[in-house]
Motif scaffolding. Structure first.
Motif, PDB file in Angstrom:
ATOM      1  N   ALA A 160     -13.511   0.054  12.620  1.00 60.48           N
ATOM      2  CA  ALA A 160     -13.460  -1.411  12.545  1.00 60.48           C
ATOM      3  C   ALA A 160     -12.608  -2.011  13.652  1.00 60.48           C
ATOM      4  CB  ALA A 160     -12.926  -1.837  11.179  1.00 60.48           C
ATOM      5  N   VAL A 161     -11.425  -1.448  13.868  1.00 58.81           N
ATOM      6  CA  VAL A 161     -10.485  -2.035  14.826  1.00 58.81           C
ATOM      7  C   VAL A 161     -11.003  -1.898  16.254  1.00 58.81           C
ATOM      8  CG1 VAL A 161      -8.167  -1.813  15.808  1.00 58.81           C
ATOM      9  CG2 VAL A 161      -8.483  -1.833  13.327  1.00 58.81           C
ATOM     10  N   SER A 162     -11.539  -0.740  16.610  1.00 53.03           N
ATOM     11  CA  SER A 162     -12.016  -0.576  17.983  1.00 53.03           C
ATOM     12  C   SER A 162     -13.145  -1.553  18.291  1.00 53.03           C
ATOM     13  CB  SER A 162     -12.472   0.866  18.226  1.00 53.03           C
ATOM     14  OG  SER A 162     -13.573   1.212  17.408  1.00 53.03           O
ATOM     15  N   GLU A 163     -14.033  -1.776  17.335  1.00 59.40           N
ATOM     16  CA  GLU A 163     -15.138  -2.708  17.555  1.00 59.40           C
ATOM     17  C   GLU A 163     -14.647  -4.156  17.613  1.00 59.40           C
ATOM     18  OE1 GLU A 163     -18.228  -1.923  18.292  1.00 59.40           O
ATOM     19  OE2 GLU A 163     -17.883   0.240  18.050  1.00 59.40           O
ATOM     20  N   GLN A 164     -13.747  -4.512  16.708  1.00 51.58           N
ATOM     21  CA  GLN A 164     -13.275  -5.898  16.681  1.00 51.58           C
ATOM     22  C   GLN A 164     -12.425  -6.232  17.904  1.00 51.58           C
ATOM     23  OE1 GLN A 164     -12.280  -8.169  13.195  1.00 51.58           O
ATOM     24  NE2 GLN A 164     -12.494  -6.359  11.897  1.00 51.58           N
ATOM     25  N   LEU A 165     -11.580  -5.297  18.324  1.00 49.28           N
ATOM     26  CA  LEU A 165     -10.736  -5.587  19.486  1.00 49.28           C
ATOM     27  C   LEU A 165     -11.557  -5.680  20.765  1.00 49.28           C
ATOM     28  CD1 LEU A 165      -7.478  -3.530  18.869  1.00 49.28           C
ATOM     29  CD2 LEU A 165      -8.007  -5.896  18.250  1.00 49.28           C
ATOM     30  N   PHE A 166     -12.634  -4.904  20.835  1.00 52.77           N
ATOM     31  CA  PHE A 166     -13.526  -5.050  21.989  1.00 52.77           C
ATOM     32  C   PHE A 166     -14.127  -6.445  22.024  1.00 52.77           C
ATOM     33  CE2 PHE A 166     -17.887  -4.753  23.737  1.00 52.77           C
ATOM     34  CZ  PHE A 166     -17.547  -4.505  25.062  1.00 52.77           C
ATOM     35  N   GLN A 167     -14.523  -6.956  20.868  1.00 54.68           N
ATOM     36  CA  GLN A 167     -15.073  -8.309  20.805  1.00 54.68           C
ATOM     37  C   GLN A 167     -14.013  -9.346  21.179  1.00 54.68           C
ATOM     38  OE1 GLN A 167     -16.854  -8.853  16.944  1.00 54.68           O
ATOM     39  NE2 GLN A 167     -18.157  -7.040  17.153  1.00 54.68           N
ATOM     40  N   VAL A 168     -12.776  -9.113  20.747  1.00 56.91           N
ATOM     41  CA  VAL A 168     -11.680 -10.009  21.126  1.00 56.91           C
ATOM     42  C   VAL A 168     -11.535 -10.048  22.642  1.00 56.91           C
ATOM     43  CG1 VAL A 168      -9.173 -10.313  21.090  1.00 56.91           C
ATOM     44  CG2 VAL A 168     -10.397  -9.822  18.964  1.00 56.91           C
ATOM     45  N   ALA A 169     -11.476  -8.872  23.254  1.00 57.15           N
ATOM     46  CA  ALA A 169     -11.315  -8.802  24.709  1.00 57.15           C
ATOM     47  C   ALA A 169     -12.493  -9.446  25.426  1.00 57.15           C
ATOM     48  CB  ALA A 169     -11.155  -7.345  25.145  1.00 57.15           C
ATOM     49  N   ASP A 170     -13.695  -9.225  24.906  1.00 53.65           N
ATOM     50  CA  ASP A 170     -14.888  -9.809  25.523  1.00 53.65           C
ATOM     51  C   ASP A 170     -14.835 -11.336  25.466  1.00 53.65           C
ATOM     52  OD1 ASP A 170     -17.667  -9.459  26.604  1.00 53.65           O
ATOM     53  OD2 ASP A 170     -18.157 -10.522  24.750  1.00 53.65           O
ATOM     54  N   ARG A 171     -14.419 -11.882  24.335  1.00 55.09           N
ATOM     55  CA  ARG A 171     -14.312 -13.339  24.226  1.00 55.09           C
ATOM     56  C   ARG A 171     -13.230 -13.879  25.159  1.00 55.09           C
ATOM     57  NH1 ARG A 171     -15.913 -12.483  18.447  1.00 55.09           N
ATOM     58  NH2 ARG A 171     -13.734 -12.009  17.932  1.00 55.09           N
ATOM     59  N   ARG A 176      -1.546   0.331  19.467  1.00 53.26           N
ATOM     60  CA  ARG A 176      -1.297   0.001  20.877  1.00 53.26           C
ATOM     61  C   ARG A 176      -2.332  -0.981  21.404  1.00 53.26           C
ATOM     62  NH1 ARG A 176       0.048   5.840  20.923  1.00 53.26           N
ATOM     63  NH2 ARG A 176      -2.176   6.229  21.182  1.00 53.26           N
ATOM     64  N   TRP A 177      -3.605  -0.769  21.058  1.00 55.82           N
ATOM     65  CA  TRP A 177      -4.643  -1.669  21.570  1.00 55.82           C
ATOM     66  C   TRP A 177      -4.605  -3.024  20.894  1.00 55.82           C
ATOM     67  CZ3 TRP A 177      -5.934  -0.799  26.078  1.00 55.82           C
ATOM     68  CH2 TRP A 177      -6.066   0.505  26.567  1.00 55.82           C
ATOM     69  N   LEU A 178      -4.081  -3.095  19.686  1.00 57.06           N
ATOM     70  CA  LEU A 178      -3.858  -4.396  19.064  1.00 57.06           C
ATOM     71  C   LEU A 178      -2.870  -5.205  19.893  1.00 57.06           C
ATOM     72  CD1 LEU A 178      -4.150  -6.448  16.780  1.00 57.06           C
ATOM     73  CD2 LEU A 178      -2.421  -5.160  15.499  1.00 57.06           C
ATOM     74  N   GLY A 179      -1.840  -4.541  20.399  1.00 52.58           N
ATOM     75  CA  GLY A 179      -0.883  -5.223  21.260  1.00 52.58           C
ATOM     76  C   GLY A 179      -1.531  -5.735  22.528  1.00 52.58           C
ATOM     77  N   ALA A 211      -9.188  -8.397  32.495  1.00 51.01           N
ATOM     78  CA  ALA A 211     -10.308  -7.545  32.888  1.00 51.01           C
ATOM     79  C   ALA A 211      -9.968  -6.068  32.682  1.00 51.01           C
ATOM     80  CB  ALA A 211     -10.697  -7.810  34.343  1.00 51.01           C
ATOM     81  N   MET A 212      -8.748  -5.691  33.021  1.00 51.59           N
ATOM     82  CA  MET A 212      -8.317  -4.304  32.820  1.00 51.59           C
ATOM     83  C   MET A 212      -8.274  -3.969  31.329  1.00 51.59           C
ATOM     84  SD  MET A 212      -4.819  -2.414  34.149  1.00 51.59           S
ATOM     85  CE  MET A 212      -3.727  -3.551  33.294  1.00 51.59           C
ATOM     86  N   ILE A 213      -7.746  -4.882  30.533  1.00 56.10           N
ATOM     87  CA  ILE A 213      -7.706  -4.668  29.085  1.00 56.10           C
ATOM     88  C   ILE A 213      -9.120  -4.532  28.531  1.00 56.10           C
ATOM     89  CG2 ILE A 213      -7.113  -5.765  26.878  1.00 56.10           C
ATOM     90  CD1 ILE A 213      -4.672  -7.013  28.361  1.00 56.10           C
ATOM     91  N   PHE A 214     -10.035  -5.359  29.013  1.00 58.52           N
ATOM     92  CA  PHE A 214     -11.430  -5.288  28.569  1.00 58.52           C
ATOM     93  C   PHE A 214     -12.033  -3.916  28.858  1.00 58.52           C
ATOM     94  CE2 PHE A 214     -15.918  -5.588  29.759  1.00 58.52           C
ATOM     95  CZ  PHE A 214     -16.480  -6.095  28.598  1.00 58.52           C
ATOM     96  N   ARG A 215     -11.843  -3.418  30.067  1.00 59.03           N
ATOM     97  CA  ARG A 215     -12.406  -2.105  30.419  1.00 59.03           C
ATOM     98  C   ARG A 215     -11.795  -1.006  29.568  1.00 59.03           C
ATOM     99  NH1 ARG A 215     -11.671  -4.230  35.729  1.00 59.03           N
ATOM    100  NH2 ARG A 215      -9.724  -3.052  35.921  1.00 59.03           N
ATOM    101  N   ASP A 216     -10.484  -1.074  29.393  1.00 59.48           N
ATOM    102  CA  ASP A 216      -9.805  -0.019  28.640  1.00 59.48           C
ATOM    103  C   ASP A 216     -10.187  -0.054  27.161  1.00 59.48           C
ATOM    104  OD1 ASP A 216      -8.548   0.980  30.858  1.00 59.48           O
ATOM    105  OD2 ASP A 216      -6.684  -0.116  30.554  1.00 59.48           O
ATOM    106  N   ILE A 217     -10.318  -1.241  26.597  1.00 54.43           N
ATOM    107  CA  ILE A 217     -10.684  -1.334  25.178  1.00 54.43           C
ATOM    108  C   ILE A 217     -12.133  -0.905  24.968  1.00 54.43           C
ATOM    109  CG2 ILE A 217     -11.111  -2.993  23.320  1.00 54.43           C
ATOM    110  CD1 ILE A 217      -8.475  -4.235  23.800  1.00 54.43           C
ATOM    111  N   PHE A 236     -11.867   2.586  24.378  1.00 54.35           N
ATOM    112  CA  PHE A 236     -11.236   2.855  23.085  1.00 54.35           C
ATOM    113  C   PHE A 236     -12.271   3.046  21.978  1.00 54.35           C
ATOM    114  CE2 PHE A 236      -9.096   0.457  19.378  1.00 54.35           C
ATOM    115  CZ  PHE A 236      -8.649   1.620  18.787  1.00 54.35           C
ATOM    116  N   ARG A 237     -13.446   2.460  22.128  1.00 58.72           N
ATOM    117  CA  ARG A 237     -14.494   2.647  21.123  1.00 58.72           C
ATOM    118  C   ARG A 237     -14.976   4.103  21.077  1.00 58.72           C
ATOM    119  NH1 ARG A 237     -18.867  -1.656  22.666  1.00 58.72           N
ATOM    120  NH2 ARG A 237     -19.889  -0.899  20.779  1.00 58.72           N
ATOM    121  N   LEU A 238     -14.590   4.898  22.074  1.00 52.04           N
ATOM    122  CA  LEU A 238     -14.968   6.309  22.124  1.00 52.04           C
ATOM    123  C   LEU A 238     -13.800   7.251  21.851  1.00 52.04           C
ATOM    124  CD1 LEU A 238     -17.201   6.160  25.325  1.00 52.04           C
ATOM    125  CD2 LEU A 238     -17.986   6.346  22.965  1.00 52.04           C
ATOM    126  N   TYR A 239     -12.580   6.845  22.195  1.00 47.64           N
ATOM    127  CA  TYR A 239     -11.413   7.703  21.983  1.00 47.64           C
ATOM    128  C   TYR A 239     -11.326   8.164  20.530  1.00 47.64           C
ATOM    129  CZ  TYR A 239      -9.567   5.498  26.294  1.00 47.64           C
ATOM    130  OH  TYR A 239      -9.389   5.012  27.557  1.00 47.64           O
TER     131      TYR A 239
END
Length: 385
Positions: free
Chosen positions: A327-338, A254-257, A355-361, A364-367
């Motif tokens: 791996a995915v939670s960390e990489q997607l956070f970096q994607v959102a940050d960029r 879901r977060w990849l989407g 911005a909402m996606i960034f906060r939610d992702i 996700f690093r904790l979920y």
């Protein structure tokens, strides 16, 4: 043989899901019922009815309950399409925690429990919770469980306190983990209006993608009948692991989407926003960020597919899903940050959903376990080989 081609039928359904989310769900991202505590129950119901009308509701359910029972690998493609909006999985009834709870109940609930507790979730009529996490106790380390259950005649009586219980406010089906005296951690089923369940408050958190947010809950002499036992006594940890391996992966899907959506918005901005005489995407600093995102998104996709394939071959997937989740939670956070960085000032505003996606992702690093806990488990596994 390795074949990365998505079957035509799965690809076609993913296109339908993406179109539904784009046309019917995305407009609700500005709805005032998407609050700081997540979508309200009223908004969820409205979205669910749209998916029901479109014939897409709970598509991942077992065939006998009206779904198409996709494989884990097929789910990866479909859930990514659903995640194009953070409201997409809610509308389609494949969001956490309901999706994971439906999976668990379909595996261990008895027929009477399926009819009473599972069927209404699959139908989108009510929500569910998985009540395990405790303040200062059980969470990433469920061995610290303090919520206690004791037998009183034919009944069970539960006392304790939980927090970060996603969707607690208004949920109909409750799965509760408690330490049964003399036996050990055990799962119980009940309805949310059972006397003894006290919802103290909804916590203020940075994420807002789960219906009714995360609650603080107290069990005051919650009395349940023998029929409330879910599975066998003392087997809660085993059942939780049964739920967690695929649930970690569906989170990633879901977060990849959502991250792919953020990348698309950043790309559109980089093509049209100009600075110093040309579109900013043509400046190496911005172009490289977008290139890094594209690489990361595909790496994440392939890792998810690999772990899903393992599950489809019958593997337990605990080790594989830990690697993918970390791996995915960390990489997607970096994607959102960029993506925030590419958008500049607009990236920290609600002018776009980035911005909402960034906060939610970030959350996700904790979920389903923070990255550090997964790395701890991975290290133990590889050292013990």
């Amino acid at each position: 043989m390795i074949d990365f081609e998505v079957p035509a039928e799965t690809a076609a359904l993913a296109e339908r899901i993406r179109a539904f989310v784009t046309d019917e769900v995305v407009p609700y991202e500005k709805d005032p019922r998407l609050t700081q505590h997540g979508p309200t129950e009223d908004l969820r119901r409205e979205l669910v009815e749209k998916a029901r009308t479109a014939g897409l509701l709970t598509f991942q359910a077992p065939a006998e309950m009206g779904g198409i029972a996709p494989s884990h690998l097929e789910q990866a493609v479909l859930f990514e399409a659903a995640g194009w909006s953070t409201l997409g999985p809610i509308a389609l009834n494949c969001a956490a925690p309901d999706e994971g709870n439906m999976f668990l109940l379909s595996k261990i609930a008895n027929p009477a429990q399926v009819a009473e507790y599972l069927k209404p979730i699959v139908d989108g009529r009510q929500r569910s919770v998985f009540a395990m996490t405790e303040p200062g106790g059980a969470g990433s380390d469920p061995g610290q469980l303090t919520t206690a259950a004791v037998r009183d005649g034919a009944d069970y009586v539960i006392n304790g306190r939980k927090w970060l219980i996603t969707g607690a406010n208004g949920a109909g089906t409750w799965i509760i983990m408690a330490d049964l005296e003399g036996v050990g951690p055990t799962l119980f089923l009940c309805h949310g209006d059972a006397p003894g369940i006290v919802i103290e408050r909804t916590m203020d958190t940075m994420d807002r993608n789960y219906v009714e947010g995360h609650g603080v809950v107290r069990f005051d002499d919650l009395r349940l009948p023998a029929s409330a036992l879910l599975g066998e006594e003392g087997q809660a940890f085993r059942y939780a692991q049964m739920r967690l391996a695929p649930a970690r992966l569906t989170h990633c899907m879901r977060w990849l989407g959502a991250a792919s959506r953020a990348q698309e918005i950043a790309l559109d901005h980089a093509r049209t926003r100009t600075a110093f005489g040309k579109p900013i995407g043509q400046h190496q600093g911005v172009g490289f960020m977008l290139a890094d995102n594209e690489i990361a998104l595909q790496q994440c996709r392939l890792m998810i597919w690999w772990a899903c394939w393992q599950l489809d071959q019958g593997a337990r997937g605990r080790h594989e899903s830990s690697m993918v989740k970390a791996a995915v939670s960390e990489q997607l956070f970096q994607v959102a940050d960029r993506c925030v960085q590419v958008l500049g000032g607009m990236g920290i505003s609600d002018e776009t959903p980035v911005a909402m996606i960034f906060r939610d992702i970030r959350a996700f690093r904790l979920y389903d376990g923070p990255t550090e806990v997964h790395k701890y488990a991975i290290a133990r596994q590889v050292l013990g080989r």
